[in-house]
Design a protein around this motif. Sequence first.
Motif, PDB file in Angstrom:
ATOM      1  N   MET A  30       0.836  -1.207   0.000  1.00  0.00           N
ATOM      2  CA  MET A  30       0.000   0.000   0.000  1.00  0.00           C
ATOM      3  C   MET A  30       0.867   1.251   0.000  1.00  0.00           C
ATOM      4  N   ALA A  31       1.949   1.228   0.773  1.00  0.00           N
ATOM      5  CA  ALA A  31       2.861   2.372   0.829  1.00  0.00           C
ATOM      6  C   ALA A  31       3.512   2.594  -0.532  1.00  0.00           C
ATOM      7  N   ILE A  32       3.882   1.481  -1.191  1.00  0.00           N
ATOM      8  CA  ILE A  32       4.504   1.592  -2.519  1.00  0.00           C
ATOM      9  C   ILE A  32       3.531   2.247  -3.494  1.00  0.00           C
ATOM     10  N   ILE A  33       2.268   1.828  -3.437  1.00  0.00           N
ATOM     11  CA  ILE A  33       1.264   2.379  -4.352  1.00  0.00           C
ATOM     12  C   ILE A  33       1.090   3.875  -4.106  1.00  0.00           C
ATOM     13  N   VAL A  34       1.013   4.256  -2.832  1.00  0.00           N
ATOM     14  CA  VAL A  34       0.872   5.678  -2.505  1.00  0.00           C
ATOM     15  C   VAL A  34       2.070   6.456  -3.043  1.00  0.00           C
ATOM     16  N   ALA A  35       3.276   5.923  -2.796  1.00  0.00           N
ATOM     17  CA  ALA A  35       4.489   6.613  -3.240  1.00  0.00           C
ATOM     18  C   ALA A  35       4.492   6.779  -4.764  1.00  0.00           C
ATOM     19  N   LEU A  36       4.041   5.734  -5.471  1.00  0.00           N
ATOM     20  CA  LEU A  36       4.025   5.806  -6.937  1.00  0.00           C
ATOM     21  C   LEU A  36       3.093   6.895  -7.432  1.00  0.00           C
ATOM     22  N   PHE A  37       2.015   7.143  -6.691  1.00  0.00           N
ATOM     23  CA  PHE A  37       1.083   8.182  -7.128  1.00  0.00           C
ATOM     24  C   PHE A  37       1.522   9.568  -6.680  1.00  0.00           C
ATOM     25  N   VAL A  38       2.231   9.643  -5.553  1.00  0.00           N
ATOM     26  CA  VAL A  38       2.705  10.942  -5.070  1.00  0.00           C
ATOM     27  C   VAL A  38       3.834  11.455  -5.965  1.00  0.00           C
ATOM     28  N   CYS A  39       4.723  10.550  -6.375  1.00  0.00           N
ATOM     29  CA  CYS A  39       5.904  10.966  -7.129  1.00  0.00           C
ATOM     30  C   CYS A  39       5.601  11.118  -8.612  1.00  0.00           C
ATOM     31  N   SER A  40       6.334  11.999  -9.266  1.00  0.00           N
ATOM     32  CA  SER A  40       6.178  12.129 -10.704  1.00  0.00           C
ATOM     33  C   SER A  40       7.479  12.539 -11.384  1.00  0.00           C
ATOM     34  N   SER A  41       8.533  12.805 -10.596  1.00  0.00           N
ATOM     35  CA  SER A  41       9.784  13.252 -11.214  1.00  0.00           C
ATOM     36  C   SER A  41      10.697  12.051 -11.475  1.00  0.00           C
ATOM     37  N   ALA A  42      11.580  12.248 -12.429  1.00  0.00           N
ATOM     38  CA  ALA A  42      12.475  11.157 -12.833  1.00  0.00           C
ATOM     39  C   ALA A  42      13.345  10.642 -11.689  1.00  0.00           C
ATOM     40  N   PRO A  43      14.012  11.516 -10.915  1.00  0.00           N
ATOM     41  CA  PRO A  43      14.880  10.991  -9.850  1.00  0.00           C
ATOM     42  C   PRO A  43      14.105  10.166  -8.829  1.00  0.00           C
ATOM     43  N   ALA A  44      12.912  10.643  -8.466  1.00  0.00           N
ATOM     44  CA  ALA A  44      12.090   9.910  -7.492  1.00  0.00           C
ATOM     45  C   ALA A  44      11.732   8.537  -8.039  1.00  0.00           C
ATOM     46  N   TYR A  45      11.377   8.497  -9.330  1.00  0.00           N
ATOM     47  CA  TYR A  45      11.002   7.224  -9.929  1.00  0.00           C
ATOM     48  C   TYR A  45      12.178   6.270 -10.008  1.00  0.00           C
ATOM     49  N   LEU A  46      13.370   6.851 -10.205  1.00  0.00           N
ATOM     50  CA  LEU A  46      14.561   6.014 -10.251  1.00  0.00           C
ATOM     51  C   LEU A  46      14.738   5.291  -8.909  1.00  0.00           C
ATOM     52  N   VAL A  47      14.584   6.063  -7.817  1.00  0.00           N
ATOM     53  CA  VAL A  47      14.712   5.479  -6.477  1.00  0.00           C
ATOM     54  C   VAL A  47      13.666   4.381  -6.279  1.00  0.00           C
ATOM     55  N   LEU A  48      12.422   4.662  -6.675  1.00  0.00           N
ATOM     56  CA  LEU A  48      11.340   3.682  -6.498  1.00  0.00           C
ATOM     57  C   LEU A  48      11.608   2.416  -7.306  1.00  0.00           C
TER      58      LEU A  48
END
Lengths: 267, 285
Positions: A30-48
Amino acid sequence: MLKDITLGQYFPGNTLMHRIDPRTKILLVMAIIVALFVCSSAPAYLVLAVYIFGLIAVSKLSLRMVLRGLKPLLVIIVFTGVLNLFLTPGDDILWRAGFVSITMAGVQKAALIVARLVLLIAGASLLTYTTSPIQLTDGLERLLSPLKKLHLPIHELAMMMSLALRFIPTLVEETDKIMSAQRARGADFDSGNLLHRAKALIPILVPLFVSAFRRADELATAMECRLYRGDTGRTRLRQLKFGRDDAVCAAAAVLFLGGAIVLQVLV
Amino acid sequence: MSEMIQAENLTFRYTDFSHTTHLALDGVNLTIPYGQFAAILGRNGSGKSTFAKNCNAIALPSGGRVLVDGIDTMQPDRIWDIRRACSMVFQNPDNQIVATVVEEDVAFGLENMGVPPKEIRRRVNEALRMVGMYEYCMHAPHLLSGGQKQRIAIAGVLAMEPKCIVLDEPTAMLDPRGRADVMHVLHRLHEEKGITIVLITHHMDEAVQAQRVAVLEAGHLILDGTPREIFVQTAKLHSLGLTAPQSVQLLEALNARAQAGLETDALTVEECADRLEAWLKGGRA
């Protein structure tokens, strides 16, 4: 043909991800799903992405298997990707042909959507691949148990879920048997148009339903004989306990998911 | 002292879809003492399954009464005590297994009883060892054979430590190997744990192994005695739609054709062989 149906998609193992409490895993996803929707920038997505594929590696799941999970949703992924690619308005036009054009914003948005969907499915499959159905229902029951105070039938729902899982193979086998019996008497399930085929299924469904009801009745009697009376005074063989493994996973989750969100906000 | 199961003038009526009332049991008096291995025989529709259901208050008598471990089954507040004392195993193993893992299924009854987890673990392991299925504790039940599933179902009730287990045609859906395994387990429970066994069956060779045989016909108790007393009555059994063991039939045929003058109460193949051997030797001498 019905033998190919696999449900739950559980792959047994003894890795960190297999061992941790199902409640931890459910909350984690659930936390992963929330994080995926909160983030939208390339660096954040790289970390995820690093985090999610790291977890897959830790669980010793083959990447091919996880990617195979994308297959049924491939159409949706491609469709939304293409739509975003061509239909996002913007000034920075990279390519144009008639009324369609690709903009820089479109490329970014398409990449984000595709990455979001792929990571969502990979993250969710992490839960189903490493958790047996019974653990999953157990975990859900415990997580939702505060709702029992509102008189919601949480235990009953969990029991229904696990009984449904228990009877899927039995009913699949029975369907196979009924189909063979009907075929032996000349039934034809594989030719004709859609309506024709749908009609051919009726002689399968009727006996299947009759037997399912009979089974349900017998099962209910058998459960009563074994003193089942709902949730009252029930104990469990398997106790769920948070342990060191859960703490490790939670710490890693805070580090990576928190890191991604911080990157998103700051950068 | 009370008996394990005591049916007094037990009558059971039910109404079918066309609103006709049937009498499944009509004034049955049958007492099964503690520690007995009893077989109940009868053809389809004789009322034997209905009798089984009356033994742990799944069905309640329309007339007469049933005492289980000294408790009248008509007392709604004692129903869980009755079912704890007297468990039941059904014909179709698929329809009585509730969990997707063998050990979870065996634990189901104990979980319902509110037994502490450590004690559940101990009793589950013991029950699985008793039925010889311990090495399968983490298996999925739907991948097991019929005989194995039925042994899991027996382990499930055994773990609850009942005084009596009623089995309603537990071997009807099994192959010969599975039947032999289940019967072996039942004898083990009877001898090692002293559990009262009530076996509803239509297999003569299973009834022969019991200490006592009761035969039901059209809701009446027709015959009641030791297997030796019952199975020599071939003509009577035949009229009830049952057949005597083949060993008895063979000796009777020899008596009829060759005036062998043999005692016909040989219930097992071994006994029959002994009689024949003695006869043949005697004949030559």
